[in-house]
Design a protein around this motif. Structure first.
Motif, mmCIF file in Angstrom:
data_model
loop_
_atom_site.group_PDB
_atom_site.id
_atom_site.type_symbol
_atom_site.label_atom_id
_atom_site.label_comp_id
_atom_site.label_asym_id
_atom_site.label_seq_id
_atom_site.Cartn_x
_atom_site.Cartn_y
_atom_site.Cartn_z
ATOM 1 N N GLN A 1 64.687 16.359 -3.374
ATOM 2 C CA GLN A 1 63.915 15.649 -2.297
ATOM 3 C C GLN A 1 62.482 15.373 -2.969
ATOM 4 O O GLN A 1 62.231 14.199 -2.491
ATOM 5 C CB GLN A 1 63.914 16.479 -0.907
ATOM 6 N N GLU A 2 62.238 15.979 -3.791
ATOM 7 C CA GLU A 2 61.054 15.740 -4.324
ATOM 8 C C GLU A 2 60.966 14.692 -5.274
ATOM 9 O O GLU A 2 60.001 13.846 -5.349
ATOM 10 C CB GLU A 2 60.357 16.952 -5.042
ATOM 11 N N MET A 3 62.156 14.331 -5.948
ATOM 12 C CA MET A 3 62.310 13.332 -6.753
ATOM 13 C C MET A 3 62.256 12.001 -6.044
ATOM 14 O O MET A 3 61.848 11.088 -6.407
ATOM 15 C CB MET A 3 63.501 13.558 -7.578
ATOM 16 N N ALA A 4 62.951 12.042 -4.815
ATOM 17 C CA ALA A 4 63.220 10.947 -4.253
ATOM 18 C C ALA A 4 61.716 10.340 -3.834
ATOM 19 O O ALA A 4 61.332 9.330 -3.554
ATOM 20 C CB ALA A 4 64.147 11.076 -2.973
ATOM 21 N N ARG A 5 61.040 11.547 -3.002
ATOM 22 C CA ARG A 5 59.667 11.255 -2.606
ATOM 23 C C ARG A 5 58.605 10.734 -3.641
ATOM 24 O O ARG A 5 57.867 9.789 -3.203
ATOM 25 C CB ARG A 5 58.900 12.674 -2.054
ATOM 26 N N ALA A 6 58.910 10.962 -4.964
ATOM 27 C CA ALA A 6 58.329 10.264 -5.950
ATOM 28 C C ALA A 6 58.559 8.921 -6.349
ATOM 29 O O ALA A 6 57.353 8.045 -6.668
ATOM 30 C CB ALA A 6 58.459 11.208 -7.365
ATOM 31 N N ILE A 7 59.561 8.506 -5.933
ATOM 32 C CA ILE A 7 59.921 7.171 -5.938
ATOM 33 C C ILE A 7 59.366 6.489 -4.691
ATOM 34 O O ILE A 7 58.504 5.324 -5.074
ATOM 35 C CB ILE A 7 61.340 6.862 -5.823
ATOM 36 N N LYS A 8 59.334 6.831 -3.687
ATOM 37 C CA LYS A 8 58.721 6.380 -2.288
ATOM 38 C C LYS A 8 56.999 6.138 -2.869
ATOM 39 O O LYS A 8 56.495 5.279 -2.583
ATOM 40 C CB LYS A 8 58.603 7.077 -1.306
ATOM 41 N N ALA A 9 56.530 7.301 -3.424
ATOM 42 C CA ALA A 9 54.850 7.220 -3.615
ATOM 43 C C ALA A 9 54.772 6.277 -4.579
ATOM 44 O O ALA A 9 53.642 5.870 -4.450
ATOM 45 C CB ALA A 9 54.720 8.669 -4.166
ATOM 46 N N ALA A 10 55.499 6.114 -5.610
ATOM 47 C CA ALA A 10 55.430 5.148 -6.762
ATOM 48 C C ALA A 10 55.564 3.707 -6.330
ATOM 49 O O ALA A 10 54.844 2.826 -6.638
ATOM 50 C CB ALA A 10 55.985 5.394 -7.859
ATOM 51 N N PHE A 11 56.317 3.359 -5.458
ATOM 52 C CA PHE A 11 56.683 2.259 -4.638
ATOM 53 C C PHE A 11 56.521 2.090 -3.289
ATOM 54 O O PHE A 11 57.323 1.936 -2.527
ATOM 55 C CB PHE A 11 58.046 1.721 -5.186
ATOM 56 N N PRO A 12 55.203 2.551 -2.839
ATOM 57 C CA PRO A 12 54.991 2.441 -1.440
ATOM 58 C C PRO A 12 55.203 1.370 -0.471
ATOM 59 O O PRO A 12 55.618 1.435 0.701
ATOM 60 C CB PRO A 12 53.479 2.826 -1.107
ATOM 61 N N ASP A 13 55.378 0.156 -1.007
ATOM 62 C CA ASP A 13 55.663 -1.060 -0.480
ATOM 63 C C ASP A 13 57.083 -1.466 -0.352
ATOM 64 O O ASP A 13 57.480 -2.669 0.200
ATOM 65 C CB ASP A 13 54.811 -2.335 -0.629
ATOM 66 N N ALA B 1 55.307 10.478 -12.882
ATOM 67 C CA ALA B 1 55.145 9.188 -13.755
ATOM 68 C C ALA B 1 56.204 8.790 -14.651
ATOM 69 O O ALA B 1 56.405 7.581 -14.640
ATOM 70 C CB ALA B 1 53.769 9.736 -14.544
ATOM 71 N N ALA B 2 57.023 9.968 -14.984
ATOM 72 C CA ALA B 2 58.045 9.549 -15.772
ATOM 73 C C ALA B 2 59.342 8.682 -14.723
ATOM 74 O O ALA B 2 59.702 7.789 -15.292
ATOM 75 C CB ALA B 2 58.753 10.661 -16.393
ATOM 76 N N ILE B 3 59.258 9.015 -13.560
ATOM 77 C CA ILE B 3 60.088 8.754 -12.562
ATOM 78 C C ILE B 3 59.720 7.278 -12.220
ATOM 79 O O ILE B 3 60.569 6.182 -12.203
ATOM 80 C CB ILE B 3 60.189 9.255 -11.250
ATOM 81 N N LYS B 4 58.558 6.949 -12.145
ATOM 82 C CA LYS B 4 57.735 5.512 -11.924
ATOM 83 C C LYS B 4 58.283 4.805 -13.156
ATOM 84 O O LYS B 4 58.678 3.538 -12.857
ATOM 85 C CB LYS B 4 56.417 5.368 -11.639
ATOM 86 N N ASP B 5 58.054 4.853 -14.232
ATOM 87 C CA ASP B 5 58.191 4.143 -15.730
ATOM 88 C C ASP B 5 59.774 4.169 -15.612
ATOM 89 O O ASP B 5 60.120 3.127 -16.199
ATOM 90 C CB ASP B 5 57.631 5.020 -16.644
#
Length: 363
Positions: free
Chosen positions: A276-288, A345-349
């Protein structure tokens, strides 16, 4: 390129004179970043893969800075005795990354698809190292799968260290984990039986970060695509894993190769995260974006029904649900001066790179 800008060269890497390095399995997710870093550090790379003539699997390597002058590809097969001899000959170092990474394998195919390639491949590459007097160090890509199976097998508060070995996995239970354990055990047996070269093992967990190629058969790519395709919405499995950036994993390999005091095993995990934290990291990196992270976790009984259909093995459901392993990563930091970067940051990249490469759809 961004490789060393992200994880700058360590003093031990700078101090090492350019050398010939054999990297096995160069078309893999981890190996691509290892090759990129080696080339940027000025080394000559002898890369092995099953078919160097397949431009769709090697073009990303051949386009790396320095590749035209210092990358040579060799055909090799994990199961073929002597297959690595030519690639290893004349090399000072060997980085052995080639091993099957398949989580779901039918029971009847475990020996042929997982155990034999992992163990016999290790035997063949280390035999090649012993045949070439030039080889002085071998860095093995092992895994935290060789360290643990059930996160609570030593108690729910246990923190894993390099002293731990997976007591849970077998040919029937978590066979991928078992393949990594057997391969690393065999490597240490062979290392102790000779005195020519020194062995160092790198033990990462779930590896995240930007891929260099368009290959989509990586478990790391599949994991992020599972989220991006909405398969984890509205509920995802309540399980966690150690995580680390692929660029950190590459740097750990090249630093272990370069550092005169590197020895033994190195847990290479930045931190543990729940799905669930990994998924939230995606949303945080791409909020729009329209991405919807899971709002809850799926109960174990439901996962038992639908898990296999979405690529979640029954073993993981049985042993990992409700659990998140914890790791002590102090050894690599204390002995080699290693620094970890953020898995978020790795997830965003990784998502950015997957979109750019066309192996993820805009969301």
């Amino acid at each position: 390129m961004a490789q060393l800008a992200f994880q700058p060269a360590y003093e031990a890497e700078k101090a090492l004179q350019p050398a010939k390095v054999c990297v096995t399995g160069v078309t893999g997710f981890v190996a691509g970043s290892v090759v990129a870093r080696l080339l940027e550090l000025g080394h000559t790379v002898h890369g092995t893969c099953r078919d160097p003539s397949r431009t769709d699997t090697v073009a990303h390597l051949q386009s790396l800075p320095g590749a035209a002058e210092r990358l040579k590809l060799f055909k090799a097969d994990l199961l073929a005795e002597g297959s690595f001899d030519e690639a290893v000959s004349g090399c000072a170092f060997v980085i052995h990354t080639a091993s099957p990474y398949i989580m779901n394998v039918p029971a009847a195919e475990v020996q042929a698809k997982l155990l034999d390639p992992a163990v016999k491949g290790t035997e063949n590459i280390l035999s090649a190292a012993s045949k070439s007097p030039s080889v002085k160090r071998v860095v093995l890509t092992s895994s935290c799968a060789a360290i643990y199976g059930d996160p609570h097998e030593f108690g729910k508060d246990h923190v894993y260290t390099e002293a731990d070995w997976n007591p849970t996995a077998s040919k029937q239970v978590l066979p991928y984990y078992y393949s990594k354990k057997l391969a690393e055990e065999r490597a240490w047996e062979m290392a102790k039986a000779q005195s020519q070269w020194k062995l160092v093992a790198i033990n990462p967990a779930v590896i995240l970060g930007p891929p260099l190629s368009k290959r989509t058969d990586s478990e790391s790519i599949n994991l992020i695509n599972t989220f991006l395709k909405g398969k984890a919405y509205p509920a995802c499995p309540h399980m966690g894993f150690g995580t680390v950036d692929v660029r950190d994993v590459a740097a750990a390999h090249t630093l272990a190769m370069s550092h005169p005091k590197a020895e033994g095993r190195y847990i290479t995990v930045a931190k543990s995260m729940w799905f669930q934290e990994m998924a939230r990291a995606i949303k945080a990196a791409f909020p729009d974006s329209k991405f919807r992270p899971p709002i809850t976790t799926a109960p174990k009984w439901l996962l038992a029904v639908i898990g296999p259909a979405v690529g979640l093995s029954r073993d993981l459901i049985n042993y990992a649900v409700g659990k998140c392993p914890q790791f002590n990563n102090s050894k690599i930091q204390a002995e080699l001066g290693f620094k970890f970067h953020s898995p978020e940051a790795a997830i965003k990249d990784q998502v950015d790179a997957m979109l750019a490469l066309g192996i993820a759809k805009p969301f």
